[in-house]
Scaffold this motif. Structure first.
Motif, PDB file in Angstrom:
ATOM      1  N   ILE A  80      -8.919 -61.136  -9.880  1.00 42.17           N
ATOM      2  CA  ILE A  80      -7.610 -60.892  -9.294  1.00 42.17           C
ATOM      3  C   ILE A  80      -7.681 -60.652  -7.786  1.00 42.17           C
ATOM      4  O   ILE A  80      -6.916 -61.224  -7.020  1.00 42.17           O
ATOM      5  CB  ILE A  80      -6.915 -59.698 -10.003  1.00 42.17           C
ATOM      6  CG1 ILE A  80      -6.615 -60.087 -11.449  1.00 42.17           C
ATOM      7  CG2 ILE A  80      -5.639 -59.303  -9.279  1.00 42.17           C
ATOM      8  CD1 ILE A  80      -6.072 -58.964 -12.287  1.00 42.17           C
ATOM      9  N   HIS A  96       5.871 -51.770 -19.214  1.00 41.16           N
ATOM     10  CA  HIS A  96       5.268 -52.278 -20.448  1.00 41.16           C
ATOM     11  C   HIS A  96       4.441 -51.219 -21.159  1.00 41.16           C
ATOM     12  O   HIS A  96       4.212 -51.314 -22.355  1.00 41.16           O
ATOM     13  CB  HIS A  96       4.382 -53.484 -20.152  1.00 41.16           C
ATOM     14  CG  HIS A  96       5.180 -54.714 -19.853  1.00 41.16           C
ATOM     15  ND1 HIS A  96       5.983 -55.297 -20.792  1.00 41.16           N
ATOM     16  CD2 HIS A  96       5.304 -55.451 -18.731  1.00 41.16           C
ATOM     17  CE1 HIS A  96       6.569 -56.355 -20.251  1.00 41.16           C
ATOM     18  NE2 HIS A  96       6.183 -56.468 -18.999  1.00 41.16           N
ATOM     19  N   VAL A 136      -5.423 -63.083 -13.724  1.00 41.26           N
ATOM     20  CA  VAL A 136      -4.022 -62.697 -13.928  1.00 41.26           C
ATOM     21  C   VAL A 136      -4.010 -61.284 -14.503  1.00 41.26           C
ATOM     22  O   VAL A 136      -4.996 -60.827 -15.053  1.00 41.26           O
ATOM     23  CB  VAL A 136      -3.279 -63.666 -14.886  1.00 41.26           C
ATOM     24  CG1 VAL A 136      -2.957 -64.960 -14.196  1.00 41.26           C
ATOM     25  CG2 VAL A 136      -4.095 -63.923 -16.142  1.00 41.26           C
ATOM     26  N   TRP A 137      -2.880 -60.600 -14.333  1.00 41.03           N
ATOM     27  CA  TRP A 137      -2.778 -59.237 -14.859  1.00 41.03           C
ATOM     28  C   TRP A 137      -2.483 -59.322 -16.341  1.00 41.03           C
ATOM     29  O   TRP A 137      -1.499 -59.955 -16.748  1.00 41.03           O
ATOM     30  CB  TRP A 137      -1.692 -58.482 -14.119  1.00 41.03           C
ATOM     31  CG  TRP A 137      -2.082 -58.168 -12.720  1.00 41.03           C
ATOM     32  CD1 TRP A 137      -2.931 -57.172 -12.319  1.00 41.03           C
ATOM     33  CD2 TRP A 137      -1.667 -58.831 -11.526  1.00 41.03           C
ATOM     34  NE1 TRP A 137      -3.072 -57.191 -10.949  1.00 41.03           N
ATOM     35  CE2 TRP A 137      -2.314 -58.186 -10.443  1.00 41.03           C
ATOM     36  CE3 TRP A 137      -0.832 -59.912 -11.259  1.00 41.03           C
ATOM     37  CZ2 TRP A 137      -2.129 -58.580  -9.118  1.00 41.03           C
ATOM     38  CZ3 TRP A 137      -0.655 -60.305  -9.944  1.00 41.03           C
ATOM     39  CH2 TRP A 137      -1.296 -59.648  -8.893  1.00 41.03           C
ATOM     40  N   ALA A 138      -3.313 -58.645 -17.133  1.00 38.16           N
ATOM     41  CA  ALA A 138      -3.178 -58.748 -18.585  1.00 38.16           C
ATOM     42  C   ALA A 138      -2.086 -57.831 -19.118  1.00 38.16           C
ATOM     43  O   ALA A 138      -1.593 -58.036 -20.220  1.00 38.16           O
ATOM     44  CB  ALA A 138      -4.509 -58.415 -19.250  1.00 38.16           C
ATOM     45  N   ASP A 139      -1.679 -56.822 -18.338  1.00 31.93           N
ATOM     46  CA  ASP A 139      -0.735 -55.849 -18.869  1.00 31.93           C
ATOM     47  C   ASP A 139       0.723 -56.158 -18.522  1.00 31.93           C
ATOM     48  O   ASP A 139       1.592 -55.318 -18.681  1.00 31.93           O
ATOM     49  CB  ASP A 139      -1.114 -54.416 -18.449  1.00 31.93           C
ATOM     50  CG  ASP A 139      -1.448 -54.328 -16.972  1.00 31.93           C
ATOM     51  OD1 ASP A 139      -1.294 -55.343 -16.264  1.00 31.93           O
ATOM     52  OD2 ASP A 139      -1.846 -53.242 -16.512  1.00 31.93           O
ATOM     53  N   ILE A 140       0.974 -57.355 -18.006  1.00 36.26           N
ATOM     54  CA  ILE A 140       2.353 -57.817 -17.841  1.00 36.26           C
ATOM     55  C   ILE A 140       2.455 -59.210 -18.492  1.00 36.26           C
ATOM     56  O   ILE A 140       1.447 -59.756 -18.923  1.00 36.26           O
ATOM     57  CB  ILE A 140       2.797 -57.858 -16.353  1.00 36.26           C
ATOM     58  CG1 ILE A 140       1.841 -58.704 -15.514  1.00 36.26           C
ATOM     59  CG2 ILE A 140       2.908 -56.450 -15.794  1.00 36.26           C
ATOM     60  CD1 ILE A 140       2.263 -58.835 -14.056  1.00 36.26           C
ATOM     61  N   LEU A 150       2.906 -60.477 -23.487  1.00 38.17           N
ATOM     62  CA  LEU A 150       1.908 -59.887 -22.599  1.00 38.17           C
ATOM     63  C   LEU A 150       0.677 -60.800 -22.559  1.00 38.17           C
ATOM     64  O   LEU A 150       0.250 -61.340 -23.583  1.00 38.17           O
ATOM     65  CB  LEU A 150       1.496 -58.508 -23.110  1.00 38.17           C
ATOM     66  CG  LEU A 150       2.534 -57.393 -22.992  1.00 38.17           C
ATOM     67  CD1 LEU A 150       1.957 -56.086 -23.503  1.00 38.17           C
ATOM     68  CD2 LEU A 150       2.989 -57.226 -21.545  1.00 38.17           C
TER      69      LEU A 150
END
Lengths: 256, 342
Positions: free
Chosen positions: A91, A23, B89-93, B133
């Motif tokens: 996380i 990404h 949560v992962w922000a870059d996916i 995203l």
């Protein structure tokens, strides 16, 4: 069953890292700028000095393995920052509540960082060829060299997470890692042979994992002198085992 | 029946000095929605982190569906879902990728992965932005994605740490509606921490209030409200003066704690009785004395009042209600909570 779980967790972490890379590729490219400069600017200038004993290898060729390693290891050494950031968000908490072992989480992340390192090096590799660096055209050697790069990048990522588990804020973490980086690079054989260093630096270079990695990669990619390869791989293997164990043990600390 | 959560005398001391939890005892029934209320720093999050096996209590024990979460934490982790207070949560996916990674971590078999992920996205109303995203999501969407990640594996207990913190009312409502539907379908036990009293009031079966590391009150929302014993009746009368006999008679009723009359407003504070059952009895007295009633209002304590009473700053029931003038808002204050004004 447990092993299966751990492998699953690790592969999920590797997948996470590759998806992130997909990404946002900008990071990989921008991070490639500095090593390319090392080769194109520093390497070109220093090759005219001709005072550094490189056993007849052109200076740019001589430093290429070190620069490849430097570019990947610097990414790994800062990997702990991701963990510090994930600690600040929820996380990490969430990962630690998942049914996977904490060791697997850590090792998975370290391995993922190794993968990232390899991708990074693969960007710089063709640039080095364009700059005229003559690699040994043996695919097996190249694969072995990248395996070394992968192992050492993973090890340094684990080291970074080990540091992160003590330095839980960005500022403290950055401070200590910045302090680690200079001796790591300069007290190694990345830019010059060890035997021209003062004895004190030599002893640091002796315990610096980067020295062994550079030695292996230089042998496999440039010089073809493979006599010390097994010893280098053993050294890095021991480093990995040691640091993975230490980092796994201290990983719990990070969330407390 | 096995309790979903059974906490026995849990104490947690940080760094040998800070006592975050002090002998917590709590029981949560299976398939209940349980709300834990408490002011900041009261130990809510610490308790949740112990229940989700993030760290161990200093002493005491706890069981999730009978499984000891200290000795058998790995087993417990297999049956719980957890959404921490902070973004998890992962922000870059993308949203879909987040679910995919979590499904792999939880070992969802590859055959059923797609179905499970799309069900989770659907149940939280996230099908449309699934491939964006997460960085581009709004706060409410991020929260729903986090809950989707936790629900995807159909946990037996779902732990939510302030699930709607910082969300606007419509996003909060959406989160709870989705949760309620899910809970109905799978009978999941939900344990959540919150600051929002209305949320606890509307959505929980049972509520506990924690204060300085101790559970100070536990029960259904109604139990808690009634425990304040500060329900009141308010009458608008057609006269400016009330004869003494009527006042005395009302005072003599055994459930009346206090009676105030001012400016044609009569206020009756009740204890040990519900306002709606007390009402006919008070009306009877008034009508017997030929007093005409123009309007009636009942004031019942809210969960806010309960919270303030058990977990707020110093709250005392003032003796001299007489000084308080007027209307319904003050009826509540007269129950407790207004030392300053006097």
């Amino acid at each position: 069953m447990t092993l299966n779980n751990s492998l699953r967790e690790m592969s999920a972490m590797i997948e996470l890292e590759t998806r992130r890379l997909r990404h946002d590729r900008t990071e990989i490219y921008t991070r490639a700028v500095q090593p390319v400069m090392w080769l194109a600017v520093y390497g070109t200038v220093m090759s005219h000095v001709r005072d550094i004993p490189t056993n007849g290898i052109p200076y740019i060729d001589y430093i290429t393995p070190g620069v490849l390693l430097q570019s990947t290891i610097f990414v790994s050494v800062f990997y702990g920052l991701t963990i510090v950031w994930e600690r600040d968000t929820g996380i990490l908490k969430r990962l630690l509540v998942a049914p996977a072992s904490r060791y697997a989480t850590l090792i998975g992340r370290a391995v993922a960082s190794g993968v990232r390192g390899v991708v990074q090096a693969l960007i710089i590799f063709p640039v080095a060829i364009l700059l005229g660096v003559k690699f040994i055209p043996n695919p097996l050697y190249t694969i072995a060299a990248f395996l070394m790069l992968f192992m050492v990048a993973g090890g340094f990522a684990a080291l970074s997470m080990f540091v992160a588990s003590f330095m839980k804020t960005r500022e403290r973490f950055m401070g200590i890692v910045q302090a680690m980086i200079m001796p790591l690079f300069f007290a190694s054989n990345a830019l010059y042979p060890i035997n021209i260093m003062p004895p004190f630096l030599q002893s640091i270079a002796f315990i610096n994992p980067l020295t062994y990695a550079v030695d292996a990669m230089r042998s496999l990619m440039i010089s073809g002198n493979v006599a010390s390869i097994p010893a280098d791989f053993v050294a890095i293997f021991i480093f990995d085992i040691l640091i993975f164990t230490l980092a796994s043990i201290s990983f719990r600390k990070i969330i407390e | 029946m096995v309790l979903a959560i059974d906490i026995k005398q849990i104490t947690k001391i940080f760094d040998n000095k800070v006592k975050a939890l002090d002998g917590v005892e709590l029981e949560v029934n299976a398939a209940d929605v349980f709300a834990l209320l408490g002011p900041n720093g009261s130990g809510k999050t610490t308790l949740m982190r112990i229940l989700t096996t993030q760290f161990r209590p200093t002493s005491g024990n706890a069981y999730n569906f009978g499984i000891d979460l200290i000795r058998n934490d790995a087993e417990v982790r297999k049956m719980i879902g957890y959404v921490p207070q902070e973004t998890s949560v992962w922000a870059d996916i993308t949203g879909f990728e987040n679910l995919l990674i979590y499904s792999k971590i939880y070992g969802v078999p590859s055959g059923s992965r797609k179905k499970i992920i799309s069900d989770a996205l659907q149940s939280m109303g996230l099908e449309e932005p699934a491939n964006d995203l997460v960085r581009k999501y709004s706060g409410g969407m991020v929260r729903r994605l986090e809950i989707a990640c936790a629900l995807m594996v159909k946990p037996k207990i779902l732990f939510l740490d302030e699930p709607t913190l910082g969300l606007d009312p419509s996003a909060r409502k959406a989160v709870w509606e989705n949760l309620t539907i899910f809970k109905k379908e799978y009978g999941t036990t939900i344990f959540f921490n919150t600051h929002y009293m209305d949320e606890a009031d509307h959505y929980s079966d049972k509520i506990a209030i924690i204060m300085k590391g101790k559970i100070v009150k536990c029960g259904t929302a109604n139990d808690l409200k009634q425990s304040l014993r500060s329900e009141a009746l308010q009458f608008g009368l057609n006269c400016n003066a009330l004869d003494k006999t009527a006042l005395t008679k009302i005072r003599a009723l055994d459930f009346v704690r206090d009676v105030l009359f001012h400016d044609s407003e009569l206020m009756v504070v009740i204890e040990n009785e519900r306002a709606d059952t007390a009402l006919p009895k008070v009306m009877e007295v008034l009508m017997m004395r030929g007093i005409q009633i123009e309007r009636i209002a009942m004031a019942r304590p809210t969960l806010d009042d309960v919270f303030l009473k058990y977990a707020g700053p110093i709250t005392k029931i003032p003796e001299c209600c007489h000084q308080i003038r007027g209307c319904g808002r003050q009826i509540r204050m007269c129950g407790h909570n207004d030392v300053k004004k006097n």
